[in-house]
Design an enzyme around this catalytic site. Sequence first.
Site, mmCIF file in Angstrom:
data_model
loop_
_atom_site.group_PDB
_atom_site.id
_atom_site.type_symbol
_atom_site.label_atom_id
_atom_site.label_comp_id
_atom_site.label_asym_id
_atom_site.label_seq_id
_atom_site.Cartn_x
_atom_site.Cartn_y
_atom_site.Cartn_z
ATOM 1 N N ARG A 69 0.820 -1.207 0.000
ATOM 2 C CA ARG A 69 0.000 0.000 0.000
ATOM 3 C C ARG A 69 0.856 1.260 0.000
ATOM 4 N NH1 ARG A 69 -4.547 0.309 4.558
ATOM 5 N NH2 ARG A 69 -2.704 0.348 5.874
ATOM 6 N N VAL A 87 -10.339 1.450 -2.731
ATOM 7 C CA VAL A 87 -9.662 0.156 -2.584
ATOM 8 C C VAL A 87 -8.549 0.210 -1.532
ATOM 9 C CG1 VAL A 87 -10.197 -0.467 -4.960
ATOM 10 C CG2 VAL A 87 -8.029 0.652 -4.448
ATOM 11 N N GLU A 88 -8.102 -0.959 -1.118
ATOM 12 C CA GLU A 88 -7.026 -1.136 -0.137
ATOM 13 C C GLU A 88 -7.270 -0.333 1.143
ATOM 14 O OE1 GLU A 88 -3.035 -0.929 -1.546
ATOM 15 O OE2 GLU A 88 -3.406 -2.199 -3.286
ATOM 16 N N GLY A 89 -8.475 -0.401 1.641
ATOM 17 C CA GLY A 89 -8.848 0.328 2.849
ATOM 18 C C GLY A 89 -9.548 1.616 2.472
#
Length: 820
Positions: free
Chosen positions: A378, A500-502
């Site tokens: 990330r 996305v990704e949190g």
Amino acid sequence: MLLTMFVCLLAVSLIAAFLAISLQTWSLGIAAVIVLFAISGGLGDLGFWLLAIIFGGAAIFLNNTAMRQQWLSAPFLKIYRKMTPSLSKTEKIALDAGTVGWEGDLFTGNPDWNKLLDSKTPKLTPEEQAFLDGPVEGFCDLIDEWDLTHIEADLRPEGWKFIKDHRFLGMIIPKEYGGLGFSALAHRAVIEKISTVSGVANTLVSVPNSLGPAELILKYGTEEQKNYFLPRLAKGDEIPCFGLTGPEAGSDATSIPDSGVVCKGKWKGKTVVGLRMNFDKRYITMAPDATLVGIAFQMYDPDGLLGDKKELGITLNMIPSDLKGLDIGRRHFPLNVPFSNGPIRGKDLFVPLDTIIGGAEMAGHGWAMLVECLSVGRAISLPSGATGSAKTAALTSGAYTRIRTQFNMPIGKFEGVQEALARIGGNTYTVSALSKATAVAVDHGEKPSVPSAIAKYHTTELTRQIIQDAMDVHGGKGIILGPKNYLGRMWQGAPVGITVEGANILTRSMIIFGQGAIRCHPYVLKEMEAAVIEDHEQRLDTFDKLLFGHIGFTISNAVRALILGLSGSRLAKAPAGSATTRYYQQLSRYSAAFAFLADTTLLSLGAELKRKERLSARLGDLLSHLYIGSAILKRFEDEGRPAADLPLLQWSMQDTLYRLQEAMRGIVDNFPNAAVGFALKLLVMPLGARQKLPSDKLGTKVAELLMTPSESRDRLCRGLYTSDRAGHPIGKMETALPIIIAAAPVEKKFIKAIRSAAIEGLTWEERLQSAMLQNLITQDEAVILKQARALRLEVIAVDDFDHSEIKAARALPAEKANAA
């Protein structure tokens, strides 16, 4: 005499607190003042004895460990153990997965700026630079974004072949397994450059190099798994995806209902112990093209085939996409940006235990594996893509607003447009600095869980603002989709990075400060660990030392926040450099205020802070902007303090300092206890809100910088794909910009001639011919005017289509497609 003695005792205490002097040294200072006033005749004064007893008694008490523990530490420890919630297994895993870097220094309230500036920023190796200049440039040459997004909704076969042949999918895989073994900085540069041309192509390259089977196998796989899968992934013989999110588990990923039950079954003709799997995943990037599918699931062993434990927890495995019972291949359609993304479903699939990443011994360790890999991936993928988009918006907006004219002048000369250009330029400088800082942290061996959350949130949010401003200044040019449009898909795809990704709301309100407060604080995590030590005496001794260190830490930051607030931060230490000194000092002031506010909030709210998400979000904003300000200053230093870049630096830092102030004001104005909030405001904002947004004058300088070719503009937009090959309007515009700027004096002469003379003709061409006949414009000047006009018209042109060309293909929902 009494007043003088009190002032001296108070001054010693304040100086000791401001300089964070030890308790013993403070005690000696107090003793020295008392002795001095005793010698001066204070022994007969009742006030002397009163002050001596208060200050001297406090010093004696605090230095007597046994007394201190009996009367303070032990009672408070009992309260602390009751008020402090124990960390859940999930929370502890998340905390243990990351490391602490510069963000830990910001939590001290007194960051050592020389430590930041002395840290080495790596450079690309010759091999990495050659890859950027060769294969990456070649891949960008192949990409036709309109064909990719509107016609094919996929990369054409020759594009897929190119990225496989050149090992784009194996950037993070070491060379011994056939990968490129690139640094995080090179990974960032590749993603950034591809983002210039296509967000879809960027996704195809970034995701296999981020959270997924390759990184998980590399870190946790068995030797057999590494030796078999990593070379195949590096060459593109296997296309990976990873299934985590499902209909019932999005941001709360630990609640996944997907299951893998240990049992016996048939595999390749033999009866083996394996997993009976059932799962339902969605939003899985690369799933429609994947040949190797990673799955996160809850693992159960009801029959005790592996041991006594029935519920083993989250586990990760890999299964081939052609496995019977696996439903894969359909696509989601994310905001008209058709990157490879779709659902994965499995019903009663049987796979052997050796499909578990790391083998059976890694069963139940999946969450720790995911969190650690996410903290690294990330930090690079989304921030790098956002940086590429931001730089593209800055480059094109500057050029377009200088080339596009209205009312016989470039639209970039209008103040309303300059306001937007200033935000684009300043925010791009910020985004680029932040994404580079987190990539460098990875290259330094960090697992930057908190910085990666900061970078993910703020680069995607700022880039959304940048693209919005770019769309505004482009007007109709940005709206009309087609091969000539370089912003439309970027605008459509901006929410993808936010989600996305949190999801960004979750990241800001729960993760940044929620993890940072425990992981980065110099005392909090240690105190929590001390409170659960089994041996009573050891527990009390350890907690006592931490508690009084923490108390001194809090007092010191309270005093520092007040004094630095009153002095305009001028008493803070800062590295030499007149252009940036005040910025370092102001960040030091906000660091002290942040540390004090964090401690006060944790003490007054305790576990309740988990439910005060807006307060947690604002504390996260303080930590974030301290980190961002540090990244901006580090960038300026690393680039050699170029004077031409000062407008960008100043705009970015002034905007960052203003955001710090507003986050701090939001905390004290909305503190749950109004009286405490008022007291905090007096301490951390003693002179009120004095930070201002960047001035209009500074904004004009930034706007002019974007519109004018220069080394500074090149540095800001470094790393983009700017070829002027056919089908790439950005390169064409960059070629046109200096030609049109050079033609400006002749264009001004022509406009003046039209206004003042009897120029005949209705069209531009007729008027030019008339001016030439009257010798108002020379033959050479006419050539310049024609070239500039042709280039301008090419830059501002938009596409149009026959209705049949833009009519959508028939896209049916799954239930209707199945019925058909």
